[in-house]
Design a protein around this motif. Structure first.
Motif, short mmCIF file in Angstrom:
data_model
loop_
_atom_site.label_atom_id
_atom_site.label_comp_id
_atom_site.label_asym_id
_atom_site.label_seq_id
_atom_site.Cartn_x
_atom_site.Cartn_y
_atom_site.Cartn_z
N THR A 297 5.34 4.80 -2.71
CA THR A 297 4.64 3.85 -2.26
C THR A 297 3.28 4.28 -1.51
O THR A 297 3.22 5.18 -0.97
CB THR A 297 5.52 3.02 -1.07
N ILE A 298 2.39 3.44 -1.78
CA ILE A 298 0.88 3.32 -1.13
C ILE A 298 0.57 2.21 -0.22
O ILE A 298 0.58 1.43 -1.09
CB ILE A 298 -0.12 3.84 -2.27
N ASN A 299 0.22 2.38 0.92
CA ASN A 299 0.03 1.16 1.70
C ASN A 299 -1.74 1.08 1.38
O ASN A 299 -2.35 2.12 1.93
CB ASN A 299 0.22 1.48 3.09
N ALA B 226 -0.14 -3.95 0.31
CA ALA B 226 -1.29 -4.40 1.13
C ALA B 226 -0.78 -4.80 2.47
O ALA B 226 -0.06 -5.72 2.45
CB ALA B 226 -2.30 -5.33 0.50
N GLN B 227 -1.32 -4.03 3.57
CA GLN B 227 -0.84 -4.12 4.98
C GLN B 227 -1.70 -3.43 6.01
O GLN B 227 -1.77 -2.13 5.94
CB GLN B 227 0.88 -3.53 5.09
N ASP C 143 2.15 -7.41 -2.15
CA ASP C 143 2.13 -6.67 -3.39
C ASP C 143 0.70 -6.95 -3.93
O ASP C 143 0.36 -7.83 -4.14
CB ASP C 143 2.93 -7.29 -4.24
N LEU C 144 -0.11 -5.67 -3.86
CA LEU C 144 -1.31 -5.30 -4.30
C LEU C 144 -1.59 -5.88 -5.71
O LEU C 144 -2.67 -6.40 -5.97
CB LEU C 144 -1.86 -4.10 -3.90
N MET C 145 -0.54 -5.57 -6.55
CA MET C 145 -0.95 -5.83 -8.06
C MET C 145 -0.90 -7.30 -8.22
O MET C 145 -1.72 -7.86 -8.89
CB MET C 145 0.01 -5.14 -8.66
#
Length: 160
Positions: A101-103, A142-143, A152-154
């Protein structure tokens, strides 16, 4: 080692990372991964000043960060990785660093970027790298701060 979080933030260490995220995640080390910053003594000094008391700081180029992580150098610590761009994380993963996971927190606006959210601005290369990370099974969220809802960034990229 426990990588408790990985975050993209163009500002690297600042109030949100130093206070909100570090406290929420109970980190013992912040690892800034950036080839250029790791060679800049003035920027490194600023990062040291911004690091919370009691939290260790590493400022490393990508290759050395991956080598240290894979060698187990931080096995007894709770590490929070921070980098400016998604490409840094792609390079870490390609070197064998396990990240699921990447924020995506803050990517600043420039004349070349387009806005995805109020705080996430990307160029075409960033979008391509996010797609590669997604294809490698990395969840991109995204946070901005811990109390914000996670997105969800995608999905955000598709809507932009």
């Amino acid at each position: 080692m426990t990588i408790v979080a990985a975050r993209i933030d163009g500002r690297l260490i600042h109030g949100q990372v130093a206070n909100l995220w570090s406290t929420k995640l109970n980190v013992s080390r912040i690892m800034v991964v950036d080839d250029r910053v790791s060679e800049d003594p003035i920027e490194k000094s600023g990062l040291k000043l911004a690091t919370p008391a009691g939290v260790k700081l590493s400022v490393l180029p990508v290759e050395k960060a991956a080598k240290n992580i894979l060698a187990g150098k931080y096995d007894s610590q709770r590490v929070f990785i921070v980098a400016r761009r998604p490409k840094t994380y792609l390079r870490l993963i390609e070197a064998g660093v396990p990240l699921d996971t990447i924020n995506v927190g803050n990517m600043s606006q420039t004349d070349e970027t387009r806005s995805i959210t109020n705080s996430i601005n990307v160029v075409d290369e960033d979008v391509e790298v996010f797609k590669e990370l997604d294809n490698k099974g990395v969840y991109l969220k995204a946070q901005m701060v811990p109390n914000d809802p996670e997105q969800d960034l995608m999905k955000l990229l598709k809507e932009a």
